[in-house]
Design a protein around this motif. Sequence first.
Motif, mmCIF file in Angstrom:
data_model
loop_
_atom_site.group_PDB
_atom_site.id
_atom_site.type_symbol
_atom_site.label_atom_id
_atom_site.label_comp_id
_atom_site.label_asym_id
_atom_site.label_seq_id
_atom_site.Cartn_x
_atom_site.Cartn_y
_atom_site.Cartn_z
ATOM 1 N N GLU A 39 -1.589 38.200 47.288
ATOM 2 C CA GLU A 39 -2.128 36.947 47.810
ATOM 3 C C GLU A 39 -0.991 35.964 48.088
ATOM 4 O O GLU A 39 0.063 36.027 47.456
ATOM 5 C CB GLU A 39 -3.091 36.320 46.793
ATOM 6 C CG GLU A 39 -4.359 37.099 46.610
ATOM 7 C CD GLU A 39 -5.256 36.479 45.561
ATOM 8 O OE1 GLU A 39 -4.841 35.501 44.891
ATOM 9 O OE2 GLU A 39 -6.369 36.976 45.401
ATOM 10 N N PRO A 40 -1.211 35.043 49.059
ATOM 11 C CA PRO A 40 -0.162 34.048 49.303
ATOM 12 C C PRO A 40 -0.002 33.124 48.098
ATOM 13 O O PRO A 40 -0.914 32.935 47.304
ATOM 14 C CB PRO A 40 -0.673 33.272 50.521
ATOM 15 C CG PRO A 40 -2.132 33.551 50.585
ATOM 16 C CD PRO A 40 -2.347 34.888 49.949
ATOM 17 N N ALA A 41 1.187 32.542 48.003
ATOM 18 C CA ALA A 41 1.473 31.657 46.869
ATOM 19 C C ALA A 41 0.641 30.384 46.956
ATOM 20 O O ALA A 41 0.213 29.983 48.033
ATOM 21 C CB ALA A 41 2.958 31.308 46.858
ATOM 22 N N ARG A 42 0.420 29.759 45.815
ATOM 23 C CA ARG A 42 -0.316 28.501 45.793
ATOM 24 C C ARG A 42 0.500 27.411 46.465
ATOM 25 O O ARG A 42 1.732 27.429 46.401
ATOM 26 C CB ARG A 42 -0.625 28.095 44.352
ATOM 27 C CG ARG A 42 -1.602 29.008 43.691
ATOM 28 C CD ARG A 42 -1.910 28.525 42.300
ATOM 29 N NE ARG A 42 -2.941 29.342 41.700
ATOM 30 C CZ ARG A 42 -3.243 29.335 40.433
ATOM 31 N NH1 ARG A 42 -2.609 28.516 39.614
ATOM 32 N NH2 ARG A 42 -4.194 30.097 39.956
ATOM 33 N N PRO A 43 -0.172 26.447 47.111
ATOM 34 C CA PRO A 43 0.594 25.390 47.780
ATOM 35 C C PRO A 43 1.314 24.495 46.764
ATOM 36 O O PRO A 43 0.803 24.207 45.692
ATOM 37 C CB PRO A 43 -0.466 24.602 48.547
ATOM 38 C CG PRO A 43 -1.761 24.962 47.935
ATOM 39 C CD PRO A 43 -1.601 26.309 47.332
ATOM 40 N N ARG A 44 2.511 24.066 47.164
ATOM 41 C CA ARG A 44 3.290 23.161 46.320
ATOM 42 C C ARG A 44 2.703 21.757 46.418
ATOM 43 O O ARG A 44 1.942 21.448 47.328
ATOM 44 C CB ARG A 44 4.747 23.166 46.787
ATOM 45 C CG ARG A 44 5.431 24.521 46.583
ATOM 46 C CD ARG A 44 6.919 24.435 46.918
ATOM 47 N NE ARG A 44 7.204 23.773 48.178
ATOM 48 C CZ ARG A 44 7.330 24.385 49.352
ATOM 49 N NH1 ARG A 44 7.169 25.697 49.419
ATOM 50 N NH2 ARG A 44 7.607 23.714 50.448
ATOM 51 N N PRO A 45 3.067 20.851 45.504
ATOM 52 C CA PRO A 45 2.513 19.491 45.545
ATOM 53 C C PRO A 45 2.810 18.753 46.850
ATOM 54 O O PRO A 45 1.998 17.978 47.329
ATOM 55 C CB PRO A 45 3.168 18.795 44.356
ATOM 56 C CG PRO A 45 3.486 19.889 43.409
ATOM 57 C CD PRO A 45 3.821 21.078 44.263
ATOM 58 N N ASP A 46 3.970 19.010 47.464
ATOM 59 C CA ASP A 46 4.264 18.315 48.716
ATOM 60 C C ASP A 46 3.481 18.892 49.893
ATOM 61 O O ASP A 46 3.421 18.286 50.960
ATOM 62 C CB ASP A 46 5.770 18.351 48.999
ATOM 63 C CG ASP A 46 6.304 19.773 49.105
ATOM 64 O OD1 ASP A 46 5.826 20.642 48.348
ATOM 65 O OD2 ASP A 46 7.199 20.009 49.932
ATOM 66 N N GLU A 47 2.854 20.063 49.725
ATOM 67 C CA GLU A 47 2.035 20.662 50.780
ATOM 68 C C GLU A 47 0.562 20.270 50.669
ATOM 69 O O GLU A 47 -0.240 20.648 51.515
ATOM 70 C CB GLU A 47 2.147 22.191 50.735
ATOM 71 C CG GLU A 47 3.531 22.707 51.006
ATOM 72 C CD GLU A 47 3.642 24.213 50.805
ATOM 73 O OE1 GLU A 47 4.553 24.791 51.383
ATOM 74 O OE2 GLU A 47 2.818 24.791 50.071
ATOM 75 N N GLN A 48 0.219 19.515 49.645
ATOM 76 C CA GLN A 48 -1.169 19.103 49.448
ATOM 77 C C GLN A 48 -1.547 18.019 50.456
ATOM 78 O O GLN A 48 -0.684 17.288 50.948
ATOM 79 C CB GLN A 48 -1.360 18.557 48.021
ATOM 80 C CG GLN A 48 -1.102 19.559 46.936
ATOM 81 C CD GLN A 48 -2.146 20.654 46.891
ATOM 82 O OE1 GLN A 48 -3.286 20.440 47.257
ATOM 83 N NE2 GLN A 48 -1.745 21.831 46.447
#
Length: 116
Positions: A39-48
Amino acid sequence: MQMAAASGLLSLGMFVVGIALLAVLGGSFWLGTRVKSREPARPRPDEQPHLPPGGAVHEIRENREPDEVPQTPEGGRPLTPYELTNMQTRTSADKKRRRWSPGSSGSFGGGGLGSH
């Protein structure tokens, strides 16, 4: 009496069933780990997502009313459904919320006395 006596074969069967159950559980854990690693990685806080520059957007509550259905002239043929366009709605000039009856929202179980 002979059937009620404990046998080594029954104990061996229960042991084999237990080992098979552990193998199925371990295999499902291993398979779940493999699927999760793809699965793709979880989004980082700056990608929220962030709030828009103007601040939070609030909902607008308005009453809508439909466009009028075209009237056929006296003696003319009636319109077919294919001759009518998609009926559009527009903002109503009346700002008061319509109700089915005073003190009721019109829904079942709305708390009102119903239509009497």
